[in-house]
Design an enzyme around this catalytic site. Structure first.
Site, PDB file in Angstrom:
ATOM      1  N   ARG A 331       0.829  -1.209   0.000  1.00 51.46           N
ATOM      2  CA  ARG A 331       0.000   0.000   0.000  1.00 51.46           C
ATOM      3  C   ARG A 331       0.864   1.259   0.000  1.00 51.46           C
ATOM      4  O   ARG A 331       0.505   2.268  -0.610  1.00 51.46           O
ATOM      5  CB  ARG A 331      -0.968   0.000   1.187  1.00 51.46           C
ATOM      6  CG  ARG A 331      -2.004   1.101   1.130  1.00 51.46           C
ATOM      7  CD  ARG A 331      -3.070   0.929   2.189  1.00 51.46           C
ATOM      8  NE  ARG A 331      -4.079  -0.035   1.813  1.00 51.46           N
ATOM      9  CZ  ARG A 331      -5.227   0.267   1.208  1.00 51.46           C
ATOM     10  NH1 ARG A 331      -5.474   1.516   0.870  1.00 51.46           N
ATOM     11  NH2 ARG A 331      -6.110  -0.667   0.933  1.00 51.46           N
ATOM     12  N   GLU A 736      -9.809   5.604   7.177  1.00 51.63           N
ATOM     13  CA  GLU A 736      -8.371   5.852   7.106  1.00 51.63           C
ATOM     14  C   GLU A 736      -7.945   7.122   6.374  1.00 51.63           C
ATOM     15  O   GLU A 736      -7.019   7.813   6.818  1.00 51.63           O
ATOM     16  CB  GLU A 736      -7.692   4.646   6.450  1.00 51.63           C
ATOM     17  CG  GLU A 736      -7.811   3.376   7.257  1.00 51.63           C
ATOM     18  CD  GLU A 736      -7.266   2.174   6.509  1.00 51.63           C
ATOM     19  OE1 GLU A 736      -6.442   1.457   7.083  1.00 51.63           O
ATOM     20  OE2 GLU A 736      -7.667   1.979   5.351  1.00 51.63           O
TER      21      GLU A 736
END
Length: 792
Positions: A331, A736
């Protein structure tokens, strides 16, 4: 997904057929808000204990890397209240709690690899007696060399898994044609999750080798698997339940497994309930945190500041085992671009094996670590060109459409929902950015000690699990004969409001007021094989699954109503607790009672799998995200250049929540994420001594932001948008992405430091920007200015 499922998961079919009534899009309170305020919300440690419950504590390693030569438990066994002591040899099944790679033992089998690694379990009659007893063990070690930092891991080529590399175009050729280059190093520290409720598991033996595990966890299904393997039984023997967590932030995604397994192992051996609750010090010593990152970067750019080539090497502190370091690194690689088009790139990521806690998931899951690097680089470019960083950011944004040829990410996914241009323009205006920039420069000229700084930073964050198969969810919806509704889904409530949102979705689908719908505890015996509540997918996945189930029930009731009262099924409306059919308004509960008597099934399961996702980990390319969430923030700080102290004066944040399911909850999430991210970048410093012991392992030494750190002027708004993807009611995730918004705080501090030498030099500021780090950067800028003056 089968064709039938796809057919009724389309937005058209799932939209409630009463246009002037809705339960989504409203600012409903959190479903447990009153319980939270009254102190009646029941967490795992609040559950009444079964008679005969015992308490466990973990015996921890005092060495960072060593072989265990001997263990003497005589004093432990004779301590007050002690019932049993267990080591690795007492585990009946598999001694492992690693979520991906099986390199993470529940209890050490002779080799310890960090200070705080569990070696044995003590079970006693009380929590305090268990904790006192573990300290009486006599353990002798043969110490081995320890690696503690990502830089050391890089030098020693010590990694928990093979390095990753993503390349697009010809970076080397692009560098050669770049008029300008910037290169350097950056270090960004890790972060403790610091959930208010610590790690806890309560294991209660059941008949026929069964076990009920009440656990504070983001991933009940993984806890089920780990406990089953540890006990050597099938998964169907284990039930894991979680009503709510007092915070998780990723720290209870995989690392609650150790505590669940240790409690269950003890309970199975003794055939008595065992509770294992970690004190804060033990929790912080044992568990992993956000990965700290070391970066070695170089970027080529033109005289306008447009990036032509980029190379970066990212090394994370993975810790002693792999845990979730691989997807975190993936990520980070995928978010290195943030909001910027990068044509020719060479991105490498390495997960350094260190003799420290095994780092794990943390809100953002590598995305913040990837994006902050490019923001740091852009900030450098701007100062090198003597331009406002916002100007450089805008010129590098992804294009608005295909014609510009700047809308394909470095991993090959097309950006089809880009609103960053409009969002930043709106925030630039509403925050009065340009006027404040001029005012701050004027202030700094007349203020020799106190310096102000201002920064606007953007966010683009991909939503979905990196691993495609995790993007699925299930739900159960029951309608009772009094018209009330119960929903159970695979998501875990940790304060973020997923239960509230899912209940809103179900209420909306059935045409009911929200108070008619209730969510129950997450339970592996109800919805099986669930994914973790993580990656900002909780409401997306579970909302869709619950909507699927509720839609099935509505269709059944509509069919029954049409048969009973006449009219066309397609014209039947469910709204405000009434079912309108053939000119009649029938109370929902009345129709339900009739349907029950007619033997209509009044419960249904639901399922959802996010479409269109694929990822090739070998080439690091594909379509890993369902969509992107966007945002931007402006922060204004003031810095005391004599002490390094600073304060956030004002923060403006604009976040793209799509068609928000619950604006009040979403704004609260943005506010909380902003302050948490600010803490990561400014005050929350993790520090290990030379022996590898974490010294910041308590609230007295680890500084999360307090109320006094919040800006007095804090303006948070939601950007008016509608997801182009068929997400739940076209909303977007809010878990997030907002954590990246406080990048603006860090760069505002850097801006204030740069003003010490008239913005001519790039301050050598690492994160967290503690007062000590700020003073060091100020000294660095002054030294650069002095050196330049001498050369002239």
């Amino acid at each position: 997904m089968n064709t039938q499922t796809e057919a009724f998961l389309t937005e058209k079919n799932l939209a409630n057929n009463n246009a002037d009534w809705a339960e989504v899009g409203k600012s409903h309170p959190h479903e447990s808000a009153v319980l939270h305020v009254l102190g009646e919300a029941r967490y795992t440690d609040d559950i009444p204990e079964v008679q005969g419950t015992l308490h466990a504590a973990l015996g921890l390693s005092s060495k960072a890397h060593a072989n265990i030569l001997s263990m003497n438990f005589d004093a432990v066994k004779s301590a007050r209240g002690v019932v049993a002591v267990y080591t690795a040899k007492d585990i009946p099944g598999t001694n492992d709690c690693g979520p991906i790679i099986h390199d993470d033992p529940i209890l050490s089998e002779g080799l310890v690899e960090y200070v705080g690694q569990p070696i044995f379990i003590v079970v006693a009659d009380t929590h305090d007696n268990a904790r006192r007893a573990v300290r009486k063990a006599e353990i002798t070690y043969e110490e081995l060399p320890a690696i503690l930092t990502p830089q050391e891991a890089r030098q020693a080529q010590s990694f928990v898994l093979p390095p990753m590399r993503l390349q697009r175009g010809d970076a080397q050729a692009a560098f050669e044609r770049s008029p300008r280059r910037v290169k350097g190093e950056l270090y960004v520290g890790g972060q403790e999750q610091f959930y208010l409720e610590g790690q806890i598991s309560y294991a209660i033996p059941k008949e026929d080798r069964g076990m009920l595990v009440l656990c504070s966890t983001q991933h009940p299904s993984e806890m089920q698997h780990v406990v089953a393997h540890a006990l050597g039984v099938h998964s169907h023997n284990i039930v894991v339940e979680c009503r709510r967590m007092g915070g998780g932030f990723g720290g209870k995604e995989s690392q609650s497994a150790l505590w669940a397994a240790a409690a269950a192992i003890s309970a199975a051996q003794l055939k008595r309930p065992v509770k294992l609750r970690a004190d804060r010090d033990d929790d912080m010593m044992v568990t992993g945190k956000r990965h700290c990152f070391y970066y070695d970067y170089e970027v080529g750019y033109d005289d306008e500041g447009r990036i032509i080539a980029a190379r970066v090497e990212m090394v994370s502190r993975a810790g002693y085992s792999a845990d979730l370091s691989a997807p975190v690194a993936t990520r980070a690689v995928c978010h290195f671009d943030n909001t910027y088009y990068l044509g020719d790139v060479d991105i490498r990521a390495m997960c350094g094996k260190t003799n420290t806690q095994s780092n794990t998931a943390f809100r953002g899951f590598g995305g913040p670590q990837g994006a902050i690097a490019i923001e740091y680089i852009v900030d450098n470019i701007a100062r090198d060109l003597n331009k406002d960083a916002l100007e450089i950011r805008k010129i590098n944004f992804y294009g608005r459409n295909d014609a510009e040829g700047r809308n394909i990410t470095q991993y090959g996914q097309k950006v089809v929902d880009n609103v960053i241009h409009e969002l930043v323009a709106e925030l630039e205006t509403s925050s009065e950015y340009q006027q404040r920039r001029a005012d701050i420069k004027a202030f700094n000229i007349s203020s020799p000690v106190l310096k102000k700084g201002l920064a606007l930073t953007p966010v683009k964050f991909g939503i979905a699990f990196n691993v495609t198969h995790l993007n699925q969810a299930g739900a159960l919806v029951h309608i009772y004969t009094d018209g009330s509704v119960l929903v159970n889904h695979g998501g875990c409530e940790m304060g973020q409001g997923v239960n509230t949102k899912v209940c809103q979705v179900v209420a909306h689908e059935l045409g009911l007021n929200l108070d008619k719908v209730r969510a129950t505890a997450t339970d592996t015996s109800k919805v099986a094989n669930t994914s973790a509540t993580a990656a900002s997918t909780g409401a997306d996945l579970n909302g869709k699954a619950a909507q699927n189930a509720a839609h099935t029930l509505r269709q059944r009731l509509a069919e029954f109503a049409a048969k009973t009262y006449g009219g066309e099924q397609a014209d039947i409306r469910f709204a405000a607790g009434l079912v309108s059919v053939n000119g009649l308004d029938i109370p929902f509960e009345a129709l339900v009672q009739k349907a029950y008597l007619a033997r209509v099934q009044l419960w249904s399961d639901g399922f959802y799998a996010t479409p269109g996702l694929h990822w090739d980990p070998k080439t690091m390319s594909g379509n890993p995200f369902s969509y992107y969430a966007y945002g931007a923030s402006v922060s204004e700080v003031i810095v005391d250049t004599l002490t390094g102290e600073w304060k956030l004066l004002r923060a403006d944040a604009l976040y793209d929540a799509g068609n928000s399911l619950n604006p009040a909850i979403d704004i609260g999430q943005v506010e909380g994420a902003f302050i948490q991210g600010m803490g990561w970048l400014t005050t929350e410093e993790l520090w290990w001594n030379k022996g590898g012991k974490l010294m910041t392992h308590a609230p007295s030494t680890y500084k999360i932001p307090a109320i006094s750190d919040c800006p007095e002027d804090f303006r948070v708004s939601l950007f008016k948008n509608r997801n182009v993807q068929d997400s739940i009611h076209r909303s977007k995730a809010v878990g997030e992405p907002p954590l990246l918004l406080p990048f603006s705080v860090f760069f505002a501090i850097r801006d204030a430091i740069a003003s010490v030498a008239d913005y001519r030099y790039n301050p050598p500021l690492n994160a967290p920007a503690t007062s000590e780090a700020i003073l060091s950067a100020i000294n660095g800028v002054e030294a650069m200015a002095a050196s330049s003056s001498q050369e002239k």
